[in-house]
Enzyme design. Structure first.
Site, mmCIF file in Angstrom:
data_model
loop_
_atom_site.group_PDB
_atom_site.id
_atom_site.type_symbol
_atom_site.label_atom_id
_atom_site.label_comp_id
_atom_site.label_asym_id
_atom_site.label_seq_id
_atom_site.Cartn_x
_atom_site.Cartn_y
_atom_site.Cartn_z
ATOM 1 N N ARG A 136 16.420 -16.546 21.236
ATOM 2 C CA ARG A 136 16.881 -16.781 22.626
ATOM 3 C C ARG A 136 17.166 -15.479 23.383
ATOM 4 O O ARG A 136 17.918 -15.457 24.343
ATOM 5 C CB ARG A 136 18.122 -17.668 22.663
ATOM 6 N N LYS A 158 9.224 -8.366 34.559
ATOM 7 C CA LYS A 158 8.226 -9.439 34.431
ATOM 8 C C LYS A 158 7.579 -9.327 33.064
ATOM 9 O O LYS A 158 7.058 -8.260 32.702
ATOM 10 C CB LYS A 158 7.154 -9.316 35.517
ATOM 11 N N GLU A 200 -1.638 1.948 42.036
ATOM 12 C CA GLU A 200 -0.303 1.358 42.194
ATOM 13 C C GLU A 200 0.671 2.389 42.786
ATOM 14 O O GLU A 200 1.610 2.034 43.477
ATOM 15 C CB GLU A 200 0.229 0.824 40.857
ATOM 16 N N LYS A 242 10.152 0.706 43.460
ATOM 17 C CA LYS A 242 10.141 -0.594 42.795
ATOM 18 C C LYS A 242 11.558 -1.034 42.442
ATOM 19 O O LYS A 242 11.912 -2.206 42.604
ATOM 20 C CB LYS A 242 9.253 -0.563 41.545
ATOM 21 N N GLU A 252 11.515 -12.623 42.901
ATOM 22 C CA GLU A 252 10.393 -12.752 43.841
ATOM 23 C C GLU A 252 10.497 -13.975 44.739
ATOM 24 O O GLU A 252 9.597 -14.789 44.826
ATOM 25 C CB GLU A 252 9.054 -12.742 43.094
ATOM 26 N N ARG A 256 9.991 -8.940 46.973
ATOM 27 C CA ARG A 256 9.249 -8.478 45.794
ATOM 28 C C ARG A 256 7.753 -8.753 45.944
ATOM 29 O O ARG A 256 6.924 -8.041 45.379
ATOM 30 C CB ARG A 256 9.804 -9.121 44.511
ATOM 31 N N ASN A 260 2.697 -7.035 45.837
ATOM 32 C CA ASN A 260 1.356 -7.610 45.646
ATOM 33 C C ASN A 260 0.364 -7.141 46.707
ATOM 34 O O ASN A 260 -0.727 -7.710 46.823
ATOM 35 C CB ASN A 260 1.427 -9.136 45.658
ATOM 36 N N HIS A 263 -3.266 -7.252 46.018
ATOM 37 C CA HIS A 263 -3.452 -7.995 44.772
ATOM 38 C C HIS A 263 -4.128 -9.349 44.966
ATOM 39 O O HIS A 263 -4.785 -9.838 44.051
ATOM 40 C CB HIS A 263 -2.110 -8.190 44.056
ATOM 41 N N HIS A 267 -7.096 -9.822 42.718
ATOM 42 C CA HIS A 267 -7.186 -10.834 41.653
ATOM 43 C C HIS A 267 -8.480 -11.626 41.751
ATOM 44 O O HIS A 267 -9.084 -11.970 40.729
ATOM 45 C CB HIS A 267 -5.982 -11.780 41.716
ATOM 46 N N HIS A 281 -7.838 -3.525 36.600
ATOM 47 C CA HIS A 281 -6.871 -4.085 37.549
ATOM 48 C C HIS A 281 -6.587 -3.117 38.708
ATOM 49 O O HIS A 281 -6.636 -3.500 39.882
ATOM 50 C CB HIS A 281 -5.573 -4.443 36.803
HETATM 51 N N1 GLY Z 1 3.838 -6.104 39.482
HETATM 52 C C1 GLY Z 1 4.527 -6.747 40.529
HETATM 53 C C2 GLY Z 1 5.957 -7.044 40.227
HETATM 54 O O1 GLY Z 1 6.492 -6.556 39.261
HETATM 55 O O2 GLY Z 1 6.575 -7.769 40.942
#
Ligand code: GLY
Length: 386
Positions: A136, A158, A200, A242, A252, A256, A260, A263, A267, A281
């Protein structure tokens, strides 16, 4: 900031920098600089309840850097086991996750133990997710070994794996306890991989910091050539950007999504090229950012010069900026639009676009004329054929 704002080398030559991610009792630091692998034990030791860790890594990071990491850990008496996985996106699967969890349990990892994610984005996401669900939740440290992982995926919590239905569809937010971004490891990256990560870096300038974009226009070539102080400054500024966004909007629900930028287009291009070596990517993001500025200019949100300036910098750096830079066949505009509609950021059936009112002024919107987007893509495909 001006182009003359180069970072001065500090006397010890370590270029030590720190960025704090402010998330209450889940706050953590990102240490940035040279020689951090060799100092990993000293930096990680305060987090340990007992002097052992398990490192999850891949064959590439292991080959280049595991010995240095071992040296850093053993210098302060930390015992370590390693789980070494094959490199590549296929590793980010439920099957691998299950295997890693079983190995961690066999190694008798306890709730208070610490895992280390040592590799690029794939390893960071998989190891972070393993840490999120093992018993957990156990703590973990991110030691990213690619530029892309240092400026994006290792920061912000993430984690996850891919599903048959799409990328990153199974996962959790689980913040690391510490991030160590050792600038020296960037020396072993291929130019292609370095530039994919650089997309990035440029993204942070384009989305919220014109002065940083201007700094990159001047200093990007130095960074590419290996200048450690330029690299440190770029990684630090990206991580700070960031960290600020994640502190405002960890889950997000709002800002946040600015991360993107490029992106949604990217994508679709990655999906169209099978998430393969045909298009990395970061390369897809580079092309996608150009398309996002092109759409913004056509909507008269930003000046007509902005997309030209964005692509000029990316091209000068040797990056992919046009659909013609992608080798092989591409589907038509309708098929690319359909792939965009599968983006996981669709909410209530509507796609969210990140567009810009200028360089450094990105914003979220669902109010986009999809016919115009289709036209921009169709024209880009046409230019590719002529
Ligand atoms: N890679 C985008 C984020 O971490 O929100």
């Amino acid at each position: 900031m001006t182009s003359s704002d180069r970072v001065e080398t500090d006397p010890a030559g370590t270029l030590a920098e720190k960025v704090h991610v402010a998330l209450g009792d889940r706050s953590y630091d990102i240490e940035i600089g040279r020689g951090l692998l060799g100092r990993s034990g000293e930096l990680i030791s305060p987090l340990l309840k007992r002097e052992r860790v398990v490192v999850i890594t891949d064959e590439t990071a292991s080959w280049h850097h595991l010995e240095t990491l071992w040296g850093g850990l053993s210098a302060v008496g930390i015992a370590a086991d390693a789980i070494t996985l094959p490199p590549g996106e296929a590793t980010k699967s439920m099957a691998r996750l299950e295997q890693v969890l079983a190995q961690l349990l066999d190694l008798k990892v306890e709730r208070d133990d610490l895992l280390i994610a040592f590799g690029g984005g794939v390893i960071g996401d998989l190891a972070g997710f393993a840490a999120a669900v093992l018993r957990r939740g156990v703590r973990f440290v991110q030691i990213p070994t690619t530029l892309l992982a240092q400026v994006d995926s290792s920061v912000g919590g993430k984690t996850g794996v891919n599903a048959a239905q799409g990328k990153n569809l199974i996962g959790a937010f689980h913040q690391p306890s510490l991030v160590l971004a050792d600038i020296d490891v960037l020396d072993t990256l291929s130019e292609r991989e370095l530039l994919a990560g650089y997309a990035e870096v440029v993204k942070y300038g384009l989305l919220g910091d014109l002065a940083f974009f201007e700094w990159l226009e001047t200093n990007g070539p130095l960074l590419k050539a290996g200048d450690a102080s330029a690299r440190t400054y770029a990684v630090k500024t990206s991580c700070q950007a960031k960290a600020d966004i994640v502190a405002r909007d960890e889950a997000e629900r709002g800002d946040r999504a600015l991360l993107n930028l490029g992106h949604t287009f990217g994508h679709a291009l990655e999906a169209a090229t099978g998430y393969s070596q045909r298009l990395l990517h970061g390369e897809a993001v580079s092309i996608g950012m150009g398309l996002a500025f092109e759409v913004s200019a056509r909507m008269q949100l930003c000046s007509q010069e902005d997309p030209v300036r964005v692509r000029a910098h990316l091209t000068k750096m040797g990056m992919k900026t046009q659909l013609s830079d992608i080798a092989g066949e591409l589907p038509d505009a309708d098929a690319l639009m359909a792939l965009m509609a599968q983006d996981k950021k669709v909410s209530a059936g509507k796609l969210t676009f990140i567009l810009a009112r200028g360089i450094g002024q990105a914003f979220r919107t669902q109010d986009v004329d999809l016919d115009l987007v289709r036209r921009v893509i169709a024209e880009a495909l046409f230019e590719r054929e002529t």
